[in-house]
Design an enzyme around this catalytic site. Structure first.
Site, PDB file in Angstrom:
ATOM      1  N   ASP A 188       0.838  -1.205   0.000  1.00  0.00           N
ATOM      2  CA  ASP A 188       0.000   0.000   0.000  1.00  0.00           C
ATOM      3  C   ASP A 188       0.871   1.252   0.000  1.00  0.00           C
ATOM      4  O   ASP A 188       2.061   1.197   0.278  1.00  0.00           O
ATOM      5  CB  ASP A 188      -0.957   0.002   1.209  1.00  0.00           C
ATOM      6  CG  ASP A 188      -0.222  -0.053   2.548  1.00  0.00           C
ATOM      7  OD1 ASP A 188       0.867  -0.667   2.611  1.00  0.00           O
ATOM      8  OD2 ASP A 188      -0.715   0.523   3.535  1.00  0.00           O
ATOM      9  N   GLU A 194       0.141  -1.371   5.682  1.00  0.00           N
ATOM     10  CA  GLU A 194       1.229  -0.902   6.555  1.00  0.00           C
ATOM     11  C   GLU A 194       1.058   0.562   6.880  1.00  0.00           C
ATOM     12  O   GLU A 194       1.457   1.029   7.946  1.00  0.00           O
ATOM     13  CB  GLU A 194       2.583  -1.147   5.890  1.00  0.00           C
ATOM     14  CG  GLU A 194       3.786  -0.988   6.825  1.00  0.00           C
ATOM     15  CD  GLU A 194       4.321   0.425   6.931  1.00  0.00           C
ATOM     16  OE1 GLU A 194       5.120   0.678   7.863  1.00  0.00           O
ATOM     17  OE2 GLU A 194       3.959   1.299   6.116  1.00  0.00           O
TER      18      GLU A 194
HETATM   19 ZN   LIG Z   1       6.775   2.405   4.042  1.00  0.00          ZN
END
Ligand SMILES: [Zn+2]
Length: 467
Positions: free
Chosen positions: A106, A170
């Site tokens: 992401d 993340e």
């Molecule tokens: Zn990163």
């Protein structure tokens, strides 16, 4: 190395270094590192937080590239579209512990109006790949893919099992990504003792011609706090000795102005020692018991180190910055409560001191609790693994100065640490002078030079096969 691992260990290490010399990284691998970076940027995996984001198309792309290399990738989701990819490469030594290599799929949002190029074009212009994720961290995902595919083509295998994890989420809470993998699929990481991931091994130019390569061997913990002051609600025209706004303001001022003492973790201590030696500066007494003497010594050294100090300065102390205030609804009404948010960051080994200090600074009239809490991490610097990471960088940039550092923020490594995995931030890039790598993270016009990807692919291959 020799005195830690003995003669046999030294011979085995020399053998691995020799093997690493016969590199499977060919022209195809270098081209793929660039093409995969560009392709992954074109797949918009913007994570807007609060569960909003879709990594599946990028995960499918990664899965296909791995399957082409003869691997059997698993696509794993906690929620539809929030896809993670995990694959295991069998090493040549089944008795050796496994190694985890992780990168997130992401990216944070990008506003095209602010950019010189379409942030999701993956455009390659003048030897530079442009777009959101170019350094954070689709470049790393691409280099890992290029390396393992080169291994498959050349019939090369790492000594240790290598587990690859490409994660969702993340950039928010990791609950759909590494958090989910660790909670629901710990078996996939069986035997993993160490991991490589973001963020380290990039060129840091202190501006004096030297090239530093910080390798992360620790992370500060995250301590986002909510402070709540309670008082007596009442009319704004009356005398008040229990005003929640006043109580909160006092507590916020005490927290914001607090002079946190210097606390040296093993990583920061090693970094200060290495940088002082590199710059020919006297090393202050890092064991000084008097807090004032320690602070003066460390702060004095940081000052003399100049720009290089930027790598270390955020991690010699805990920090707690007030960032948000919320109180009241009308000018002539004293509210019964008032709240503030504080962004706290905590060094490894300092959590008890941090909480005790917050208790004291907030006082009796103000409570505090965690809005979000992530543990700090510490990895050994005097270790065979760190020696390998250093050697691989030096091999491809003999003028490199490899420096351990503690990251001031956090990564997926915090989740994987719950499985007992020790993390190093190591996604190598050789960057030209004037290229502000740190400003690229979540920044406008994020980009990465093609040369940097080539360098990183070579270094990553060498390090992964020698570890
Ligand atoms: Zn990163």
């Amino acid at each position: 190395m020799a005195d830690r691992t003995g003669q046999a260990g030294q011979a085995a290490q020399a053998e691995r270094v020799e093997q690493a010399r016969r590199t499977p990284v060919d022209r195809v691998a270098l081209d793929e590192a660039v093409r995969f970076t560009s392709d992954l940027i074109r797949i918009d995996t913007t994570n807007r937080g609060g569960g909003e984001g879709v990594e599946r198309p990028a995960a499918e792309y990664v899965g296909e590239r791995l399957a082409e290399a003869g691997l059997e990738p698993l696509l794993l989701e906690k929620a539809p579209g929030r896809t993670n990819v995990v694959a295991r490469i069998a090493g040549t030594d089944p008795s050796a512990p496994a190694l985890l290599v992780h990168g997130h799929l992401d990216v944070v949002p990008a506003d095209p109006a602010e950019w010189s190029v379409d942030p999701f074009s993956g455009e390659i212009r003048d030897g530079v790949v442009w777009g959101r994720g170019a350094v954070d961290m689709k470049d790393s995902d691409a280099m890992v893919l290029a390396v393992v595919r080169a291994w498959a083509r050349a019939g090369a295998r790492p000594r240790r099992d290598v587990v690859l994890a490409f994660t969702a989420d993340e950039e928010d809470t990791a609950q759909y990504g590494s958090g989910h993998l660790v909670a629901a699929h710990p078996d996939l990481f069986e035997g993993c003792t160490e991991s490589l991931g973001e963020s380290g091994a990039f060129t840091f130019h202190p501006g004096d011609g030297r090239r530093l390569y910080p390798v992360a061997a620790g992370e500060r913990g995250t301590a986002w706090l909510t402070l709540t002051a309670r008082g007596r609600a009442g009319h704004g025209s009356k005398i008040s000795h229990a005003n929640a706004v006043t109580r909160l303001s006092s507590a916020v001022t005490r927290v914001g102005e607090h002079a946190w003492p210097v606390r040296l973790t093993p990583t920061v201590r090693a970094a200060l020692t290495e940088l002082a030696a590199l710059y020919g500066l006297p090393l202050p007494d890092l064991d000084a018991e008097d807090p004032g003497e320690l602070a003066a010594g460390v702060d004095g050294l940081l000052e003399r180190l100049g720009p290089a100090a930027a790598l270390i300065a955020p991690t010699v102390r805990n920090s707690a910055n007030p960032t948000m205030l919320n109180a009241g609804y009308k000018i002539n009404v004293i509210p019964g409560s008032a709240t503030a948010q504080v962004d706290g960051r905590v060094l490894p080994g300092s959590e008890a001191e941090f909480t005790a200090t917050l208790d004291r600074l907030t006082g009796d009239d103000v409570d505090w609790e965690y809005a979000h809490h992530e543990i700090p991490l510490q990895a050994p610097v005097a270790s065979p693994a760190f020696d390998v990471l250093r050697e691989a960088l030096l091999h491809f940039d003999p003028a490199a100065h490899v420096v351990p550092y503690c990251m001031s923020g956090g990564t997926d490594a915090k989740q994987f640490s719950r499985l007992g995995i020790t993390h190093y931030g190591y996604m190598p890039l050789r960057l030209p002078e004037g290229f502000d790598y740190q400003a690229m993270f979540h920044g406008v016009d994020e980009r990465v030079p093609v040369d940097a990807l080539h360098f990183g692919t070579h270094v990553l291959d060498r390090a992964l096969r020698a570890l």
